[in-house]
Motif scaffolding. Structure first.
Motif, PDB file in Angstrom:
ATOM      1  N   ARG A  87      -0.069  13.407  58.521  1.00 20.30           N
ATOM      2  CA  ARG A  87      -0.903  13.406  57.231  1.00 20.30           C
ATOM      3  C   ARG A  87      -0.583  12.361  55.987  1.00 20.30           C
ATOM      4  NH1 ARG A  87      -1.639  18.685  56.280  1.00 20.30           N
ATOM      5  NH2 ARG A  87      -2.510  18.315  54.404  1.00 20.30           N
ATOM      6  N   ILE A  88       0.675  12.118  56.238  1.00 22.24           N
ATOM      7  CA  ILE A  88       0.859  10.918  55.511  1.00 22.24           C
ATOM      8  C   ILE A  88       0.305  10.188  55.257  1.00 22.24           C
ATOM      9  CG2 ILE A  88       3.308  11.411  55.172  1.00 22.24           C
ATOM     10  CD1 ILE A  88       2.479  11.982  51.643  1.00 22.24           C
ATOM     11  N   ARG A  89       0.732   9.196  56.484  1.00 24.21           N
ATOM     12  CA  ARG A  89       0.931   8.694  57.181  1.00 24.21           C
ATOM     13  C   ARG A  89      -0.779   7.386  56.954  1.00 24.21           C
ATOM     14  NH1 ARG A  89       5.218   9.315  60.498  1.00 24.21           N
ATOM     15  NH2 ARG A  89       4.490   9.908  61.995  1.00 24.21           N
ATOM     16  N   VAL A  90      -1.506   8.695  57.404  1.00 20.37           N
ATOM     17  CA  VAL A  90      -2.922   8.265  57.716  1.00 20.37           C
ATOM     18  C   VAL A  90      -3.407   7.856  56.486  1.00 20.37           C
ATOM     19  CG1 VAL A  90      -4.954   9.448  59.052  1.00 20.37           C
ATOM     20  CG2 VAL A  90      -2.956   9.451  60.155  1.00 20.37           C
ATOM     21  N   ASP A  91      -3.458   9.920  55.658  1.00 20.28           N
ATOM     22  CA  ASP A  91      -3.839   9.360  54.421  1.00 20.28           C
ATOM     23  C   ASP A  91      -3.372   8.383  53.333  1.00 20.28           C
ATOM     24  OD1 ASP A  91      -4.919  10.886  55.004  1.00 20.28           O
ATOM     25  OD2 ASP A  91      -4.065  13.125  53.876  1.00 20.28           O
ATOM     26  N   LYS A  92      -2.451   8.434  53.776  1.00 20.79           N
ATOM     27  CA  LYS A  92      -1.671   6.876  53.192  1.00 20.79           C
ATOM     28  C   LYS A  92      -2.430   5.753  53.035  1.00 20.79           C
ATOM     29  CE  LYS A  92       2.750   4.691  50.972  1.00 20.79           C
ATOM     30  NZ  LYS A  92       1.578   3.415  50.748  1.00 20.79           N
ATOM     31  N   ARG A  93      -2.915   5.473  53.605  1.00 23.32           N
ATOM     32  CA  ARG A  93      -2.812   3.209  54.870  1.00 23.32           C
ATOM     33  C   ARG A  93      -4.498   3.658  54.789  1.00 23.32           C
ATOM     34  NH1 ARG A  93      -3.073  -1.022  57.237  1.00 23.32           N
ATOM     35  NH2 ARG A  93      -3.730  -1.266  59.325  1.00 23.32           N
ATOM     36  N   LYS A  94      -5.002   4.874  53.955  1.00 21.07           N
ATOM     37  CA  LYS A  94      -6.567   5.392  54.283  1.00 21.07           C
ATOM     38  C   LYS A  94      -6.750   4.579  52.381  1.00 21.07           C
ATOM     39  CE  LYS A  94     -11.135   8.527  53.666  1.00 21.07           C
ATOM     40  NZ  LYS A  94     -11.084   9.645  53.935  1.00 21.07           N
ATOM     41  N   LEU A  95      -6.102   5.339  52.394  1.00 22.54           N
ATOM     42  CA  LEU A  95      -6.207   4.263  50.557  1.00 22.54           C
ATOM     43  C   LEU A  95      -5.993   3.430  50.293  1.00 22.54           C
ATOM     44  CD1 LEU A  95      -4.169   7.913  48.510  1.00 22.54           C
ATOM     45  CD2 LEU A  95      -6.950   6.878  48.412  1.00 22.54           C
ATOM     46  N   ASP A  96      -4.255   2.595  51.059  1.00 21.33           N
ATOM     47  CA  ASP A  96      -4.162   1.866  50.378  1.00 21.33           C
ATOM     48  C   ASP A  96      -5.291   0.617  51.412  1.00 21.33           C
ATOM     49  OD1 ASP A  96      -1.258   1.532  49.843  1.00 21.33           O
ATOM     50  OD2 ASP A  96      -0.511   2.064  52.007  1.00 21.33           O
ATOM     51  N   LEU A  97      -6.143   1.137  52.169  1.00 26.52           N
ATOM     52  CA  LEU A  97      -7.199   0.379  52.186  1.00 26.52           C
ATOM     53  C   LEU A  97      -8.593   0.445  51.504  1.00 26.52           C
ATOM     54  CD1 LEU A  97      -6.570   0.097  56.313  1.00 26.52           C
ATOM     55  CD2 LEU A  97      -5.856  -1.286  54.714  1.00 26.52           C
ATOM     56  N   ASN A  98      -8.548   1.058  50.733  1.00 27.69           N
ATOM     57  CA  ASN A  98      -9.567   1.039  49.531  1.00 27.69           C
ATOM     58  C   ASN A  98      -9.817   0.654  48.745  1.00 27.69           C
ATOM     59  OD1 ASN A  98     -11.137   2.498  47.988  1.00 27.69           O
ATOM     60  ND2 ASN A  98     -11.861   3.898  48.534  1.00 27.69           N
ATOM     61  N   GLU A  99     -11.603  -0.508  48.944  1.00 32.03           N
ATOM     62  CA  GLU A  99     -11.193  -2.184  47.996  1.00 32.03           C
ATOM     63  C   GLU A  99     -11.033  -1.800  46.262  1.00 32.03           C
ATOM     64  OE1 GLU A  99     -14.567  -5.432  46.444  1.00 32.03           O
ATOM     65  OE2 GLU A  99     -14.116  -4.672  48.857  1.00 32.03           O
ATOM     66  N   LYS A 100     -11.218  -0.475  45.721  1.00 34.55           N
ATOM     67  CA  LYS A 100     -10.983  -0.085  44.689  1.00 34.55           C
ATOM     68  C   LYS A 100      -9.433   0.424  44.064  1.00 34.55           C
ATOM     69  CE  LYS A 100     -15.656   0.948  44.345  1.00 34.55           C
ATOM     70  NZ  LYS A 100     -16.577   2.578  44.134  1.00 34.55           N
ATOM     71  N   VAL A 101      -9.595   0.544  45.182  1.00 31.20           N
ATOM     72  CA  VAL A 101      -7.871   1.614  45.366  1.00 31.20           C
ATOM     73  C   VAL A 101      -7.124   0.462  44.969  1.00 31.20           C
ATOM     74  CG1 VAL A 101      -5.497   2.929  45.969  1.00 31.20           C
ATOM     75  CG2 VAL A 101      -8.341   3.633  45.488  1.00 31.20           C
ATOM     76  N   ALA A 102      -7.144  -0.681  45.443  1.00 27.39           N
ATOM     77  CA  ALA A 102      -6.457  -1.880  45.670  1.00 27.39           C
ATOM     78  C   ALA A 102      -6.726  -2.753  44.984  1.00 27.39           C
ATOM     79  CB  ALA A 102      -6.716  -2.342  46.845  1.00 27.39           C
ATOM     80  N   GLU A 103      -7.547  -2.938  43.947  1.00 26.37           N
ATOM     81  CA  GLU A 103      -8.653  -4.010  42.755  1.00 26.37           C
ATOM     82  C   GLU A 103      -7.552  -3.196  41.621  1.00 26.37           C
ATOM     83  OE1 GLU A 103     -12.417  -3.933  42.546  1.00 26.37           O
ATOM     84  OE2 GLU A 103     -12.223  -5.651  44.598  1.00 26.37           O
ATOM     85  N   LEU A 104      -7.194  -1.472  41.418  1.00 25.65           N
ATOM     86  CA  LEU A 104      -6.692  -0.733  40.547  1.00 25.65           C
ATOM     87  C   LEU A 104      -4.938  -1.068  40.740  1.00 25.65           C
ATOM     88  CD1 LEU A 104      -6.109   1.443  38.185  1.00 25.65           C
ATOM     89  CD2 LEU A 104      -6.117   2.860  39.903  1.00 25.65           C
ATOM     90  N   ARG A 105      -4.721  -1.301  42.093  1.00 23.87           N
ATOM     91  CA  ARG A 105      -3.037  -1.524  41.865  1.00 23.87           C
ATOM     92  C   ARG A 105      -2.878  -2.656  41.321  1.00 23.87           C
ATOM     93  NH1 ARG A 105      -2.094   1.442  47.895  1.00 23.87           N
ATOM     94  NH2 ARG A 105      -1.522   2.817  46.937  1.00 23.87           N
ATOM     95  N   LEU A 106      -3.964  -3.838  42.186  1.00 26.81           N
ATOM     96  CA  LEU A 106      -3.336  -5.498  41.422  1.00 26.81           C
ATOM     97  C   LEU A 106      -4.131  -5.888  40.307  1.00 26.81           C
ATOM     98  CD1 LEU A 106      -3.870  -8.341  42.056  1.00 26.81           C
ATOM     99  CD2 LEU A 106      -5.444  -7.932  42.161  1.00 26.81           C
ATOM    100  N   ALA A 107      -4.627  -5.012  39.525  1.00 25.34           N
ATOM    101  CA  ALA A 107      -4.822  -4.385  37.884  1.00 25.34           C
ATOM    102  C   ALA A 107      -3.892  -4.520  37.456  1.00 25.34           C
ATOM    103  CB  ALA A 107      -6.140  -4.272  37.618  1.00 25.34           C
ATOM    104  N   GLU A 108      -2.924  -2.972  37.365  1.00 30.89           N
ATOM    105  CA  GLU A 108      -2.013  -2.257  37.145  1.00 30.89           C
ATOM    106  C   GLU A 108      -0.743  -3.797  37.304  1.00 30.89           C
ATOM    107  OE1 GLU A 108      -1.308   1.297  40.274  1.00 30.89           O
ATOM    108  OE2 GLU A 108      -2.438   2.517  38.101  1.00 30.89           O
ATOM    109  N   ASN A 109      -0.729  -3.914  38.142  1.00 29.59           N
ATOM    110  CA  ASN A 109       0.526  -5.099  38.707  1.00 29.59           C
ATOM    111  C   ASN A 109       0.118  -6.652  37.105  1.00 29.59           C
ATOM    112  OD1 ASN A 109       1.801  -4.387  40.916  1.00 29.59           O
ATOM    113  ND2 ASN A 109       1.003  -5.040  42.073  1.00 29.59           N
ATOM    114  N   GLU A 110      -1.004  -6.990  36.863  1.00 29.99           N
ATOM    115  CA  GLU A 110      -1.185  -7.977  36.587  1.00 29.99           C
ATOM    116  C   GLU A 110      -0.893  -7.383  34.696  1.00 29.99           C
ATOM    117  OE1 GLU A 110      -2.556 -10.885  36.910  1.00 29.99           O
ATOM    118  OE2 GLU A 110      -2.259 -10.597  38.904  1.00 29.99           O
TER     119      GLU A 110
END
Length: 148
Positions: free
Chosen positions: A76-99
């Protein structure tokens, strides 16, 4: 400590720098990305559920494969993490956090270096890292806890 004119100037400069960071393009992009994620109730609920799952994962890790829910939680942790990682909005948030973090690291580096070259500057970016324990001429690795 007595507040001198110099300390007041430093405090004022720090406040101005803080305002500049908060008004930066990176901070604005972070705020927009944050709201895009957490104003979406379904996505925010998924993140909350994942956080609860991470707590369960940590409990399972203490017992390893002997925990009765080990296989289920690990899957479940792998499946749910992958689902969140592939979410465009989550990816944009991570990118913005890094910037935003890169901007803060750059400012910290400039301030630290203006004080002294020896100042240790914590950073998420190795370029701005001031850890000089591997500097110099060790070159062999291991002796100064660096890897060759």
């Amino acid at each position: 400590m007595i507040m001198t004119y110099e300390w007041v100037q430093i405090a004022d400069s720090a406040e101005e720098l803080s305002r500049m960071i908060l008004q930066s393009e990176q901070a604005e992009q972070y705020r927009q990305a944050y709201h895009a994620v957490y104003d979406n109730k379904e996505l925010a609920d998924e993140i909350t559920a994942f956080a609860r799952l991470k707590e369960l994962y940590e409990e399972v890790q203490r017992f390893g494969k002997y925990h009765p829910d080990y296989k289920d939680v690990m899957k479940r942790i792998r499946v749910d993490k992958r689902k969140l990682d592939l979410n465009e909005k989550v990816a944009e948030l991570r990118l913005a956090e890094n910037e935003l973090q890169d901007l803060i690291d750059q400012v910290s580096f400039i301030i630290g270096r203006s004080v002294s070259e020896a100042v240790k500057i914590p950073s998420s970016n190795p370029f701005f890292s001031s850890d000089s324990s591997c500097g110099g001429s060790c070159g062999t690795g291991g002796g100064c806890s660096c890897s060759a």
